[in-house]
Design a protein around this motif. Structure first.
Motif, PDB file in Angstrom:
ATOM      1  N   SER A  97       1.909   3.319   6.992  1.00 54.79           N
ATOM      2  CA  SER A  97       1.272   2.082   6.543  1.00 54.79           C
ATOM      3  C   SER A  97       0.977   2.103   5.052  1.00 54.79           C
ATOM      4  O   SER A  97       1.129   1.101   4.357  1.00 54.79           O
ATOM      5  CB  SER A  97      -0.015   1.837   7.332  1.00 54.79           C
ATOM      6  N   TRP A  98       0.556   3.262   4.547  1.00 53.79           N
ATOM      7  CA  TRP A  98       0.254   3.336   3.116  1.00 53.79           C
ATOM      8  C   TRP A  98       1.533   3.225   2.297  1.00 53.79           C
ATOM      9  O   TRP A  98       1.525   2.638   1.204  1.00 53.79           O
ATOM     10  CB  TRP A  98      -0.489   4.624   2.808  1.00 53.79           C
ATOM     11  N   SER A  99       2.637   3.754   2.806  1.00 54.78           N
ATOM     12  CA  SER A  99       3.908   3.581   2.108  1.00 54.78           C
ATOM     13  C   SER A  99       4.297   2.110   2.033  1.00 54.78           C
ATOM     14  O   SER A  99       4.811   1.637   1.007  1.00 54.78           O
ATOM     15  CB  SER A  99       5.010   4.372   2.819  1.00 54.78           C
ATOM     16  N   LEU A 100       4.060   1.377   3.123  1.00 49.97           N
ATOM     17  CA  LEU A 100       4.348  -0.054   3.115  1.00 49.97           C
ATOM     18  C   LEU A 100       3.570  -0.744   2.009  1.00 49.97           C
ATOM     19  O   LEU A 100       4.114  -1.586   1.280  1.00 49.97           O
ATOM     20  CB  LEU A 100       4.017  -0.676   4.474  1.00 49.97           C
ATOM     21  N   ARG A 101       2.307  -0.401   1.850  1.00 48.61           N
ATOM     22  CA  ARG A 101       1.501  -1.036   0.803  1.00 48.61           C
ATOM     23  C   ARG A 101       2.067  -0.737  -0.586  1.00 48.61           C
ATOM     24  O   ARG A 101       2.186  -1.631  -1.426  1.00 48.61           O
ATOM     25  CB  ARG A 101       0.052  -0.568   0.925  1.00 48.61           C
ATOM     26  N   GLY A 102       2.385   0.530  -0.833  1.00 44.57           N
ATOM     27  CA  GLY A 102       2.947   0.876  -2.137  1.00 44.57           C
ATOM     28  C   GLY A 102       4.276   0.190  -2.397  1.00 44.57           C
ATOM     29  O   GLY A 102       4.549  -0.259  -3.522  1.00 44.57           O
ATOM     30  N   TRP A 103       5.094   0.083  -1.356  1.00 42.00           N
ATOM     31  CA  TRP A 103       6.405  -0.563  -1.482  1.00 42.00           C
ATOM     32  C   TRP A 103       6.255  -2.056  -1.743  1.00 42.00           C
ATOM     33  O   TRP A 103       6.947  -2.625  -2.598  1.00 42.00           O
ATOM     34  CB  TRP A 103       7.200  -0.302  -0.214  1.00 42.00           C
TER      35      TRP A 103
ATOM     36  N   ALA B 108      -4.241   2.538  -6.330  1.00 41.30           N
ATOM     37  CA  ALA B 108      -3.955   2.941  -7.704  1.00 41.30           C
ATOM     38  C   ALA B 108      -2.603   2.403  -8.151  1.00 41.30           C
ATOM     39  O   ALA B 108      -2.445   1.989  -9.312  1.00 41.30           O
ATOM     40  CB  ALA B 108      -3.992   4.467  -7.817  1.00 41.30           C
ATOM     41  N   ILE B 109      -1.627   2.399  -7.238  1.00 39.80           N
ATOM     42  CA  ILE B 109      -0.320   1.857  -7.576  1.00 39.80           C
ATOM     43  C   ILE B 109      -0.413   0.361  -7.857  1.00 39.80           C
ATOM     44  O   ILE B 109       0.192  -0.152  -8.810  1.00 39.80           O
ATOM     45  CB  ILE B 109       0.679   2.157  -6.443  1.00 39.80           C
ATOM     46  N   ILE B 110      -1.180  -0.360  -7.048  1.00 42.09           N
ATOM     47  CA  ILE B 110      -1.394  -1.787  -7.303  1.00 42.09           C
ATOM     48  C   ILE B 110      -1.996  -1.995  -8.686  1.00 42.09           C
ATOM     49  O   ILE B 110      -1.527  -2.824  -9.475  1.00 42.09           O
ATOM     50  CB  ILE B 110      -2.290  -2.404  -6.216  1.00 42.09           C
ATOM     51  N   ASP B 111      -3.037  -1.251  -9.018  1.00 40.55           N
ATOM     52  CA  ASP B 111      -3.693  -1.406 -10.313  1.00 40.55           C
ATOM     53  C   ASP B 111      -2.752  -1.047 -11.460  1.00 40.55           C
ATOM     54  O   ASP B 111      -2.725  -1.736 -12.489  1.00 40.55           O
ATOM     55  CB  ASP B 111      -4.947  -0.533 -10.379  1.00 40.55           C
TER      56      ASP B 111
END
Length: 220
Positions: free
Chosen positions: A12-18, A71-74
């Motif tokens: 799920s966290w990979s999906l968010r980063g992707w 952090a990736i979003i930011d």
């Protein structure tokens, strides 16, 4: 840029980063590292993963290495403009940030009891009171966001934003585990699941050859 992610069926966290990388509009290379496989213990100590202590997703941008989905979003929002990721209205933006942060740190029972699994669907499952409370809280937040700020489109704050990125795996869980949703929430869930990026992720997940039994146990 290079984005290292885990199994699309489970991470799920990979999906968010992707989704964040897709939202940025920047070109990136995608590298999938199967989690918990026979060589995972070795792979997570290699140079491209080691800075994150073996956690995915990991974004490499030149010499910059960024891990953790928020952090990736930011980081990406700083590169391309924060309005691409967050509502322009400051009141809506404050709520969107709060919802994203609550997702990041909360709903532990839902996340534990209902691990992400894009290749399974089920109905008539029984959930703990804690997981039901998590689901109710999520729906309350969705209802407020949609009623106050969702009039310009089908997503939480109208247009697709970081709040939707953070909540997309929750939508996936609700679909997988057969949660019964009120009408407004079902409409939002449908919008997320029909988003072209989600359809692309699901299609790729369906083709993966790996199975992780710890994430299949919820169905046995």
């Amino acid at each position: 840029m290079k984005l290292i992610i885990g199994n699309k069926a489970y991470s799920s966290w990979s999906l968010r980063g992707w989704l964040a990388a897709k939202q940025s509009g920047l070109h990136f290379e995608e590298v999938i590292v199967p989690l918990y496989g026979t060589d995972w213990d070795r792979r997570k100590h290699e140079a491209d993963i080691a800075p994150s202590s073996g956690k995915v997703p990991i974004l490499w941008d030149g010499e910059a290495v960024v891990w953790d989905s928020m952090a990736i979003i930011d980081y990406l929002a700083d590169k391309v403009g924060r309005d691409r990721f967050w509502p322009k209205d400051p009141v809506a933006r404050g709520m969107a940030r709060s919802m994203a942060a609550e997702m990041h740190s909360g709903y532990l029972s839902l996340r534990r009891e209902c691990p992400m699994n894009t290749r399974r669907t089920d109905k008539d499952l029984t959930f703990s009171e804690e997981t039901q409370a998590d689901a109710i809280r999520i729906l309350q937040n969705w209802a407020e966001a949609r009623s106050r700020f969702g009039k310009e489109g089908p997503y939480l704050f109208g247009t697709f934003s970081a709040a939707d990125i953070m909540l997309a795996p929750v939508v996936s869980r609700f679909v997988t585990y057969g949660f019964t949703l009120p009408g407004f929430a079902q409409a939002y869930a449908d919008a997320i699941m029909m988003h072209p990026w989600m359809e692309q992720w699901y299609a790729a997940a369906a083709e993966e050859p790996w199975t992780i039994e710890r994430f299949e146990s919820a169905f046995t």
